[in-house]
Design an enzyme around this catalytic site. Structure first.
Site, mmCIF file in Angstrom:
data_model
loop_
_atom_site.group_PDB
_atom_site.id
_atom_site.type_symbol
_atom_site.label_atom_id
_atom_site.label_comp_id
_atom_site.label_asym_id
_atom_site.label_seq_id
_atom_site.Cartn_x
_atom_site.Cartn_y
_atom_site.Cartn_z
ATOM 1 N N TYR A 155 -38.021 -1.142 -26.240
ATOM 2 C CA TYR A 155 -36.907 -0.332 -25.785
ATOM 3 C C TYR A 155 -37.310 1.264 -25.331
ATOM 4 C CZ TYR A 155 -34.395 -3.718 -28.571
ATOM 5 O OH TYR A 155 -33.747 -4.759 -28.825
ATOM 6 N N HIS A 201 -30.670 3.599 -23.737
ATOM 7 C CA HIS A 201 -30.415 3.560 -25.030
ATOM 8 C C HIS A 201 -31.381 4.427 -26.044
ATOM 9 C CE1 HIS A 201 -26.993 2.221 -27.521
ATOM 10 N NE2 HIS A 201 -27.647 1.178 -28.086
#
Length: 185
Positions: free
Chosen positions: A14, A19
């Site tokens: 990630y 995000h």
């Protein structure tokens, strides 16, 4: 003491995604002040430090985005923190890429990490910096958009928002959130 919490997802896959803007802002602050965020406490990576004459706890919850509030609640309870000393930083699809919005309170706006924080603290009166990531194209999957690969071109624009958010945090620490809102909104 200010508690500055960047929301994101902990796994390497990630890193660098839209995000994880909250984590990216915390990392930029840490880099600017040569701070190492290495304590594993409260289901987060955190460190207590001094920034611009203020005692600060920098926090990156390690609970995954949708459960961020559990980590935040642990910290708030442990330090008996006042709501006005808490600042959350996160990505927002309703804010243009490269820009930020600062608010003293508000709804989750569809952001599950913020929803978790609101539910765990029992209030919407949480100061926040929303880092703009822009919205997905009409037929593009929203989940893939926020956690998927970011082009070099988009990364440059997102980095502008990260830098603005870092500077906004510094402004808040120096002069308060009202002055930061006047300067950056």
């Amino acid at each position: 003491m200010y508690i500055i919490i960047g929301l994101g997802n902990p796994e390497e896959e990630y890193a660098g995604t839209r995000h994880n803007m909250g984590f990216d802002v915390i990392n930029e602050i840490a880099n600017k002040y040569n701070i190492l965020i290495n304590k594993n406490k409260f289901n987060s990576l955190c460190t207590k430090c001094n920034i611009e004459g203020q005692e600060v706890l920098l926090v990156k919850p390690q609970t995954y985005m949708n459960l961020s509030g559990t980590s935040v609640r642990e910290i708030v309870n442990f330090y008996k923190a006042k709501l006005e000393d808490i600042l959350i930083i996160y990505d927002d699809m309703d804010v243009k890429q490269g820009t930020i919005k600062i608010r003293k309170q508000g709804s989750a706006g569809g952001h599950n990490g913020v929803k978790s924080v609101i539910e765990n603290l029992g209030t919407k009166e949480i100061s926040r910096i929303r880092v703009g990531i822009g919205s997905a194209k009409e037929k593009e999957d929203k989940i893939k958009y926020v956690i998927g690969h970011v082009s070099k071109e988009d990364r440059k624009i997102l980095q502008e928002g990260i830098e603005k958010a870092k500077e906004a945090v510094i402004e808040i620490l120096k002069n308060g959130i009202d002055k930061a809102m006047n300067k950056y909104n």
